[in-house]
Scaffold this active site. Structure first.
Site, PDB file in Angstrom:
ATOM      1  N   HIS A  47     -17.910 -26.591 -81.098  1.00  0.00           N
ATOM      2  CA  HIS A  47     -16.885 -26.359 -80.162  1.00  0.00           C
ATOM      3  C   HIS A  47     -17.373 -26.966 -78.700  1.00  0.00           C
ATOM      4  O   HIS A  47     -16.402 -27.210 -78.009  1.00  0.00           O
ATOM      5  CB  HIS A  47     -17.125 -24.538 -79.789  1.00  0.00           C
ATOM      6  CG  HIS A  47     -16.609 -23.841 -80.847  1.00  0.00           C
ATOM      7  ND1 HIS A  47     -17.207 -23.635 -81.896  1.00  0.00           N
ATOM      8  CD2 HIS A  47     -15.484 -23.049 -80.672  1.00  0.00           C
ATOM      9  CE1 HIS A  47     -16.400 -22.766 -82.530  1.00  0.00           C
ATOM     10  NE2 HIS A  47     -15.324 -22.581 -81.988  1.00  0.00           N
ATOM     11  N   ASP A  50     -15.690 -24.161 -90.533  1.00  0.00           N
ATOM     12  CA  ASP A  50     -16.437 -23.915 -89.506  1.00  0.00           C
ATOM     13  C   ASP A  50     -16.180 -22.193 -89.228  1.00  0.00           C
ATOM     14  O   ASP A  50     -15.381 -21.758 -90.190  1.00  0.00           O
ATOM     15  CB  ASP A  50     -15.834 -24.688 -88.136  1.00  0.00           C
ATOM     16  CG  ASP A  50     -16.436 -23.986 -86.865  1.00  0.00           C
ATOM     17  OD1 ASP A  50     -17.705 -23.856 -86.865  1.00  0.00           O
ATOM     18  OD2 ASP A  50     -15.790 -23.750 -85.822  1.00  0.00           O
ATOM     19  N   SER A  51     -16.732 -21.542 -88.508  1.00  0.00           N
ATOM     20  CA  SER A  51     -16.690 -20.184 -88.161  1.00  0.00           C
ATOM     21  C   SER A  51     -15.412 -19.825 -87.583  1.00  0.00           C
ATOM     22  O   SER A  51     -14.637 -18.957 -87.156  1.00  0.00           O
ATOM     23  CB  SER A  51     -17.720 -19.682 -87.220  1.00  0.00           C
ATOM     24  OG  SER A  51     -17.824 -20.334 -86.178  1.00  0.00           O
ATOM     25  N   GLU A 106     -13.361 -20.884 -77.651  1.00  0.00           N
ATOM     26  CA  GLU A 106     -12.559 -20.321 -78.927  1.00  0.00           C
ATOM     27  C   GLU A 106     -11.441 -19.509 -78.094  1.00  0.00           C
ATOM     28  O   GLU A 106     -10.154 -19.491 -78.766  1.00  0.00           O
ATOM     29  CB  GLU A 106     -13.384 -19.355 -79.574  1.00  0.00           C
ATOM     30  CG  GLU A 106     -12.445 -18.935 -81.109  1.00  0.00           C
ATOM     31  CD  GLU A 106     -12.626 -19.724 -82.087  1.00  0.00           C
ATOM     32  OE1 GLU A 106     -13.391 -20.818 -82.172  1.00  0.00           O
ATOM     33  OE2 GLU A 106     -12.193 -19.265 -83.296  1.00  0.00           O
ATOM     34  N   CYS A 146     -20.050 -26.714 -88.638  1.00  0.00           N
ATOM     35  CA  CYS A 146     -20.610 -25.491 -87.804  1.00  0.00           C
ATOM     36  C   CYS A 146     -22.138 -25.616 -88.008  1.00  0.00           C
ATOM     37  O   CYS A 146     -22.755 -25.808 -89.063  1.00  0.00           O
ATOM     38  CB  CYS A 146     -20.125 -24.351 -88.541  1.00  0.00           C
ATOM     39  SG  CYS A 146     -20.824 -22.872 -87.887  1.00  0.00           S
ATOM     40  N   CYS A 185     -23.302 -27.578 -81.623  1.00  0.00           N
ATOM     41  CA  CYS A 185     -22.149 -26.545 -81.587  1.00  0.00           C
ATOM     42  C   CYS A 185     -21.024 -27.022 -81.722  1.00  0.00           C
ATOM     43  O   CYS A 185     -20.736 -28.070 -80.606  1.00  0.00           O
ATOM     44  CB  CYS A 185     -22.296 -25.464 -80.559  1.00  0.00           C
ATOM     45  SG  CYS A 185     -20.716 -24.275 -80.939  1.00  0.00           S
TER      46      CYS A 185
HETATM   47  N1  DGL Z   1     -18.966 -23.738 -84.121  1.00  0.00           N
HETATM   48  C1  DGL Z   1     -20.110 -22.834 -84.573  1.00  0.00           C
HETATM   49  C2  DGL Z   1     -21.310 -23.773 -84.363  1.00  0.00           C
HETATM   50  O1  DGL Z   1     -21.194 -25.012 -84.557  1.00  0.00           O
HETATM   51  C3  DGL Z   1     -20.423 -21.925 -83.173  1.00  0.00           C
HETATM   52  C4  DGL Z   1     -19.587 -20.879 -83.192  1.00  0.00           C
HETATM   53  C5  DGL Z   1     -20.191 -19.671 -83.855  1.00  0.00           C
HETATM   54  O2  DGL Z   1     -20.895 -19.027 -83.449  1.00  0.00           O
HETATM   55  O3  DGL Z   1     -19.625 -19.343 -84.782  1.00  0.00           O
HETATM   56  O4  DGL Z   1     -22.531 -23.367 -84.433  1.00  0.00           O
END
Ligand code: DGL
Length: 270
Positions: free
Chosen positions: A190, A11-12, A156, A74, A188
Site C-alpha cells: 500500500h 493482496d489483502s 485503503e 502483499c 507494504c
Molecule cells: N498490502 C499489505 C502488505 O503488503 C498490507 C495490508 C494488510 O495489513 O493487509 O503487507
C-alpha cells in the site's frame, strides 16, 4: 505452463495494485488476474495460520483461472505464506513473493548502504523477513524496522497525499527508530501511494525504494528465464475483490494508471 496464460496477483486489499500496475508497465502484453481479499483485510493483524489458509485458497482460485504465475503482492502474506503457497502450488505455476526481489535488489545494487529502515505491518515486521534476508547478504548492515499499522487502512480508505496521510505518516516517521537512514524499504504494497510524502519528510535525503518497479523487474527476469513472457496483442485483465465497499472503485483507481472495473467475487463463500 504457457506464455499466454495470465499472471495472478493477490493482496489483502487494493494495495497489490501498485505491483500490478508496475508489472503491466514492464510487461504490457501480459494478461492479469488480480484478487484483493478485502473481506479479510488487514492481513497485518491476522495470525500466520489464517494468512496461510487464505493465501492457499486464493492460489487455488488463481490456478483454476489458469494462471502461469502467482504473485503474492502483499508483504504480510509473503512473510507468512510464501513457503506454504510454493509447496501447495508445486510446479503448476511460478510463485513469486515481494520480499525476495527487494532483498535481492539491495544485495545486487546498493553496496554503500549502512543503515536501512523497514516499515510495514505488524505481521511483516514481527516476522523479521527483511532483516534476516538482508543480514544474510550483508551482516554489517544495520536494520531499523518498525511497524506502522495505521498506514495500510488509512490508504485503503483513500487518505493519500492529503492532510490526514501527512499527519499520520509524519507521526510514525518522527520515531527515533526511523532517523539517520540511508534507505527505507516500504515493506507494504500500500505504501507506494504515500512515497511522495515519505520522501518529502526526509527532505529527499533518504533513498525510498521503488518496490513495485523492483518486483516487476524481478518477475520479468523470472518469466523470461522460463520462456514464459506473453506476446498477446490485446491482453485481458480481471480485477476481483472478495468484498466490495462504496469507496473501493474510486480509491483503487489511485493505484492503477489505466481505467479498470473491480468486481466482487467471494471465493470463500462455500
Ligand atoms: N498490502 C499489505 C502488505 O503488503 C498490507 C495490508 C494488510 O495489513 O493487509 O503487507
Amino acid at each position: 505452463m504457457k506464455a499466454d496464460q495470465p499472471i495472478g496477483i493477490f493482496d489483502s486489499g487494493i494495495g497489490g495494485l501498485t505491483a500490478a500496475n508496475a508489472i503491466l508497465q514492464h510487461l504490457p502484453q501480459e494478461n492479469l488476474i488480480y484478487f484483493g481479499d478485502s473481506l479479510h483485510f488487514p492481513y497485518g493483524e491476522k495470525t500466520e495460520e489464517s494468512i496461510r489458509a487464505y493465501s492457499i485458497q486464493i492460489s487455488d482460485f488463481l490456478l483454476s483461472a489458469g494462471c502461469k504465475s502467482i504473485v503474492i503482492a502483499c508483504n504480510s502474506a509473503s512473510a507468512s505464506a510464501f513457503e506454504a503457497v510454493k509447496a501447495h502450488v508445486g510446479n503448476r505455476a511460478l510463485v513469486v513473493d515481494v520480499i525476495t526481489p527487494t532483498v535481492y535488489y539491495i544485495e545486487k545494487h546498493l553496496h554503500d548502504l549502512k543503515t536501512v529502515g523497514v516499515i510495514g505491518t505488524r505481521r511483516t515486521i514481527e516476522s523479521k523477513a527483511y532483516e534476516l534476508g538482508l543480514k544474510a547478504a550483508n551482516p554489517e548492515l544495520q536494520i531499523k524496522a518498525m511497524a506502522t499499522p495505521l498506514l495500510a487502512p488509512m490508504i485503503e480508505e483513500g487518505f493519500v497525499a492529503d492532510e490526514v496521510s501527512r499527519i499520520v505518516t509524519k507521526k510514525y516517521l518522527n520515531h527515533p527508530q526511523l532517523q539517520h537512514l540511508d534507505a527505507l524499504i516500504l515493506a507494504c504494497t500500500h505504501y507506494p501511494l504515500i512515497k511522495g510524502d515519505i520522501e518529502a519528510y526526509y527532505n529527499y535525503q533518504v533513498d525510498v525504494l521503488d518496490t513495485p518497479t523492483v518486483i516487476a523487474e524481478y518477475i520479468k527476469d523470472k518469466l523470461g528465464a522460463k520462456g514464459l513472457l506473453s506476446t498477446t496483442p490485446q491482453p485481458e485483465h480481471h480485477f476481483y475483490v472478495s468484498k466490495m465497499t462504496d469507496t473501493f472503485q474510486h480509491t483503487s483507481q489511485l493505484f492503477f494508471s489505466q481505467p479498470f472495473q473491480l468486481q466482487e467475487h467471494n471465493i470463500f463463500e462455500d
